[in-house]
Design an enzyme around this catalytic site. Structure first.
Site, PDB file in Angstrom:
ATOM      1  N   GLU A   1      64.150 100.815   5.867  1.00 55.06           N
ATOM      2  CA  GLU A   1      64.517 101.872   4.216  1.00 55.06           C
ATOM      3  C   GLU A   1      63.182 101.162   3.111  1.00 55.06           C
ATOM      4  OE1 GLU A   1      67.802 104.089   3.434  1.00 55.06           O
ATOM      5  OE2 GLU A   1      66.308 104.565   1.407  1.00 55.06           O
TER       6      GLU A   1
ATOM      7  N   TYR B   1      62.512 105.939  -8.850  1.00 61.04           N
ATOM      8  CA  TYR B   1      63.177 104.779  -8.757  1.00 61.04           C
ATOM      9  C   TYR B   1      62.527 103.441  -8.628  1.00 61.04           C
ATOM     10  CZ  TYR B   1      66.215 101.733  -5.702  1.00 61.04           C
ATOM     11  OH  TYR B   1      67.345 101.169  -5.568  1.00 61.04           O
TER      12      TYR B   1
ATOM     13  N   GLU C   1      75.739 100.676 -10.959  1.00 66.02           N
ATOM     14  CA  GLU C   1      74.658 101.494 -10.266  1.00 66.02           C
ATOM     15  C   GLU C   1      73.274 100.808 -10.955  1.00 66.02           C
ATOM     16  OE1 GLU C   1      74.899 103.076  -8.169  1.00 66.02           O
ATOM     17  OE2 GLU C   1      76.273 104.031  -8.945  1.00 66.02           O
TER      18      GLU C   1
ATOM     19  N   ASP D   1      74.486 100.217  -0.043  1.00 65.74           N
ATOM     20  CA  ASP D   1      74.489 101.067   0.656  1.00 65.74           C
ATOM     21  C   ASP D   1      74.650 100.550   2.105  1.00 65.74           C
ATOM     22  OD1 ASP D   1      73.587 102.290  -1.822  1.00 65.74           O
ATOM     23  OD2 ASP D   1      72.345 103.643  -1.272  1.00 65.74           O
TER      24      ASP D   1
ATOM     25  N   SER E   1      74.011 108.631  -0.016  1.00 60.99           N
ATOM     26  CA  SER E   1      74.049 107.646   0.969  1.00 60.99           C
ATOM     27  C   SER E   1      73.909 108.126   2.043  1.00 60.99           C
ATOM     28  CB  SER E   1      74.822 106.035   0.601  1.00 60.99           C
ATOM     29  OG  SER E   1      74.055 104.779   0.935  1.00 60.99           O
TER      30      SER E   1
HETATM   31  C1  GLA Z   1      70.108 103.706  -3.670  1.00 57.96           C
HETATM   32  C2  GLA Z   1      69.928 102.638  -3.361  1.00 57.96           C
HETATM   33  C3  GLA Z   1      70.489 101.444  -3.921  1.00 57.96           C
HETATM   34  C4  GLA Z   1      71.479 101.868  -5.011  1.00 57.96           C
HETATM   35  C5  GLA Z   1      71.642 102.423  -5.300  1.00 57.96           C
HETATM   36  C6  GLA Z   1      71.005 102.695  -7.671  1.00 57.96           C
HETATM   37  O1  GLA Z   1      71.173 104.876  -3.563  1.00 57.96           O
HETATM   38  O2  GLA Z   1      69.746 103.266  -2.059  1.00 57.96           O
HETATM   39  O3  GLA Z   1      70.420 100.671  -3.581  1.00 57.96           O
HETATM   40  O4  GLA Z   1      69.613 100.602  -5.990  1.00 57.96           O
HETATM   41  O5  GLA Z   1      70.878 103.651  -5.434  1.00 57.96           O
HETATM   42  O6  GLA Z   1      72.904 101.879  -8.053  1.00 57.96           O
END
Ligand code: GLA
Length: 403
Positions: free
Chosen positions: A170, A234, A44, A182, A136
């Site tokens: 995105e 994020y 992650e 994702d 996702s």
């Molecule tokens: C989200 C983002 C991914 C990844 C996760 C964390 O889902 O879309 O690209 O960074 O968070 O692992």
């Protein structure tokens, strides 16, 4: 199944959606595409740090049904919200009110940027992936739309390019600086397998998840917590981790993949406390992904579970992306017989966690979580038992009346 013919048997649909499409647009649909959400077994916040991830596609999917129009208008009906967004191809601008529409528009935008010829369409989207839940749903929507549009307009793009363009939509149109995990798993997912991906080289390999045989299952625990600030937090994590990497590079590391905790420690004085912790998470998480792959190869689910717990600890303490509702899953899981491992999944700050569970323990485990959530005044969580599904697919629609 009347009306719509699908090449893929793992995704079925009755004629209801086709009828809805006809009622709204007074014409038949031409193509149907669908793409899955995902869980991430482990790895992650490593994808945008050019590290390792181990996601798996789930059986919950998002669908896109579309047909060409003779003009330059785009009409998109979101069946789950009963909302419509229309826009001309000449002016693709983000929508203030409808977040879902931006993931769709982002795909039109990115295809235009790439120089592809766009045409007007009527389309309908709907899905089963719970929104903003860490499973996702955004990538599932982006990937289903790009697959559908490419099929409709005869644009022939390699699978990897589909994933990359969806990510770019995105990043640049929606404004979330996500990594590639994702979109990649939504395109490349394989039934009953996890996918190991090196996010730097994009080398990947499938690893069978023999859960059923071992009497195990994966339970998704959706905390129902949704944080408005999630995308800015994020982006902030991303920036902090890359600041730390600059220091590691000065110490001789080429990337996070070949940095060690010993190297990090040697750079302790050169870094502020926060980037130091972010780096420690990335370095140790990359190592955990590798160990998880080894565990999977031996069907050693005990070791895999232990790695999930460790991943959660690191995300909670070093990357600081957990919240009390997600920690509850970890806390309950840690002491629960039959729970091999548990951790938050996806970006964090709310959303979902996963637990690796003995099937027979599932009922009691859910009960415990419900009781504890209520005691602590948390929203009532929702549970999904997920099956590991197939990646995105598209097919022409053969309508029942031949029109
Ligand atoms: C989200 C983002 C991914 C990844 C996760 C964390 O889902 O879309 O690209 O960074 O968070 O692992």
């Amino acid at each position: 199944m009347d009306g719509i013919s699908l090449e893929c048997t793992y995704f079925s649909m009755d004629g209801l959606k086709e009828r809805t499409f006809r009622q709204i647009f007074h014409s038949p649909p031409e193509i149907l595409s669908s793409a899955p959400g995902r869980i991430n077994i482990i790895g992650e916040h490593t994808d945008y740090n050019n590290g390792f991830v181990l996601p798996a596609a789930i059986h919950l999917r998002t669908c896109f049904l579309a047909a060409a129009r003779p003009d330059n208008e785009v009409r998109i009906w979101a069946d789950d919200f009963s909302e419509e967004e229309t826009f001309p191809l000449e002016a693709i601008a983000p929508s203030e009110k409808r977040r879902w529409a931006n993931y769709v528009k982002g795909i039109f935008w990115v295809l235009k940027q790439e120089g592809h010829r766009l045409r007007g369409i009527n389309a309908m989207v709907w899905g089963e992936v719970p929104l903003e839940s860490g499973l996702s749903s955004s990538a599932a929507l982006e990937v289903s739309v790009i697959m559908g549009l490419c099929a409709l307009w005869d644009i022939d793009l390699p699978a990897l390019q589909l994933a990359r363009l969806a990510q770019r939509a995105e990043n640049e149109f929606v404004g979330v600086k996500c990594g590639l995990m994702d979109q990649f798993i939504s395109v490349f997912g394989r039934k009953d397998s996890a996918l190991f991906l090196d996010c730097e080289t994009l080398d990947y390999a499938y690893h069978p998840l023999n859960l059923e045989r071992a009497g195990l299952g994966i339970l998704v625990h959706d905390t129902k917590v949704r944080r408005k600030l999630a995308s800015s937090e994020y982006n902030k994590r991303r920036e902090e981790a890359s600041r730390a990497l600059e220091v590691l590079k000065a110490k001789g590391a080429r990337s996070y993949k070949d940095a060690t905790t010993a190297l990090l420690q040697s750079a302790r004085e050169m870094m502020e406390a926060v980037p130091y912790k972010r780096a420690r998470h990335v370095i140790t998480e990359n190592a955990r992904v590798r160990r998880a792959v080894e565990a999977l190869q031996k069907d050693d689910f005990g070791s895999l579970g232990a790695l999930l717990f460790q991943s959660h600890e690191s995300l909670r303490d070093d990357y600081e992306v957990s919240c009390p509702e997600l920690d509850l899953l970890y806390d309950v899981g840690k002491g629960f017989p039959g729970c091999l491992g548990a951790r938050l999944v996806g970006a964090g700050f709310g959303g979902s966690g996963i637990a690796l569970l003995e099937k027979r323990a599932g009922g009691e485990f859910r009960k415990r979580l419900l009781v504890e959530a209520e005691k602590r005044g948390f929203p009532r969580p929702e549970f999904h038992e997920v099956a590991i599904g197939q990646g995105a697919a598209v097919s022409k629609v053969n309508t029942s009346d031949g029109s």
